[in-house]
Design an enzyme around this catalytic site. Sequence first.
Site, PDB file in Angstrom:
ATOM      1  N   ASP A  74       0.831  -1.207   0.000  1.00 38.55           N
ATOM      2  CA  ASP A  74       0.000   0.000   0.000  1.00 38.55           C
ATOM      3  C   ASP A  74       0.864   1.254   0.000  1.00 38.55           C
ATOM      4  O   ASP A  74       2.057   1.222   0.334  1.00 38.55           O
ATOM      5  CB  ASP A  74      -0.956   0.007   1.191  1.00 38.55           C
ATOM      6  CG  ASP A  74      -0.241  -0.021   2.535  1.00 38.55           C
ATOM      7  OD1 ASP A  74       0.724  -0.800   2.677  1.00 38.55           O
ATOM      8  OD2 ASP A  74      -0.641   0.732   3.449  1.00 38.55           O
ATOM      9  N   GLU A 136       0.042  -1.268   5.703  1.00 34.83           N
ATOM     10  CA  GLU A 136       1.133  -0.860   6.593  1.00 34.83           C
ATOM     11  C   GLU A 136       1.047   0.620   6.907  1.00 34.83           C
ATOM     12  O   GLU A 136       1.340   1.044   8.036  1.00 34.83           O
ATOM     13  CB  GLU A 136       2.483  -1.181   5.940  1.00 34.83           C
ATOM     14  CG  GLU A 136       3.694  -0.973   6.834  1.00 34.83           C
ATOM     15  CD  GLU A 136       4.258   0.443   6.810  1.00 34.83           C
ATOM     16  OE1 GLU A 136       5.113   0.759   7.656  1.00 34.83           O
ATOM     17  OE2 GLU A 136       3.847   1.244   5.929  1.00 34.83           O
TER      18      GLU A 136
END
Length: 403
Positions: A74, A136
């Site tokens: 991400d 994350e």
Amino acid sequence: MSQSSVEELLGELIAFDTTSHRSNLPLIDFIEEYLARHGVASKRILDDTGEKANLYATIGPAERAGVMLSGHTDTVPVTGQSWSFEPFQLTAEGERLYGRGSADMKGFLASVLAAVPAMVKADLAVPIHLAFSHDEEVGCLGVRNLLADLAQQPVRPAACLVGEPTSMRLATTHKGKLAVRLHLRGKACHSGMAPEGVNAIHVAARLISWVEEKAVQKAAEGPFDERFAIPHTTLQVGVIQGGTALNIVPQDCHLDLEIRNVPEDDPEALLGELMGLAANLEAQMQKGHAEAGIRLERLSDYPGLSMADDDALVEFILALLDDQTRERIGFGTEGGLFQDELGIPALVCGPGSMAQGHQPDEFVTREQIASCEAFLARLITVLEGPEARRRLARGALSIDESA
């Protein structure tokens, strides 16, 4: 490996908008298919919504613990940023490769994927594990499902290298983080009758003052860890929202705060102190309105990472790097979770700099990509063939005698 293959893969990865609020499944599909083309089976670990996934794969002997290369898929948003280039398209200008996630941390993912053919071709005595996570950037949330899955496996990695951008210097230490939201509920009334209400913002100000005072105390009294540029625990309020109009006593307010702690400090103890104050304030609020109160919402947390400079794993990885510098980084990673939750020793090293991460016109340099390629090539070499067991026994990993 070749630099052009890494750049081609980096362009493919950047083209997927994997901002944390979006699904990362199209990117996971791409990586799964890429690995499958090279004969590598992978396992998808979905989140509860089914809209996001971690991916895990092992190249080499699956019955043996090896080195895990870990990275998140991400990225942070581009909303509100002024970009000179299309953020979700790789743009090469001179030595710089621009695009969202180029530094944080698709440059590492592309380098690892470009090395997969060499990993498959090598006679690996010790496996290389690939672990790609989601979410994350919003508090190391997605990797928790991967951790739970690994905890159930008969063989788990013996060491982890998280490829966050460190300019290809080895980071051995980072602080932990605890982020919470406090919801305050008071009692609204006309501001002309203010004493009859319970002002949620005023109570929040008392809590904010405590955070500021505690931050000053930590800076003055520690505990201190000189391995960090800021050698003490920090506290700060990052968001406060409340009130509707100037002539209405605010009924609601919430504030977001974080604690970034050195390993010698306990963030839960600090939170306990804060909530002790909150309990006292809540009792005062309820004298004016029985339904008033303060509610805690935990947003995210992850442990710090701390590896001794003379640890065998540190020496093993340093021997494979061009730069022998040991770094202490100010941002958090998933490394502390692998270490705390599963007992897997972890380090951080990857191409690019966090000075470019999260910024408009984010970039990684070709020199950094080349340095990462060289590191991965050396890692493959040291893990393959009959010499691998003896090399690793003198270095970082515990390899059984059947190797």
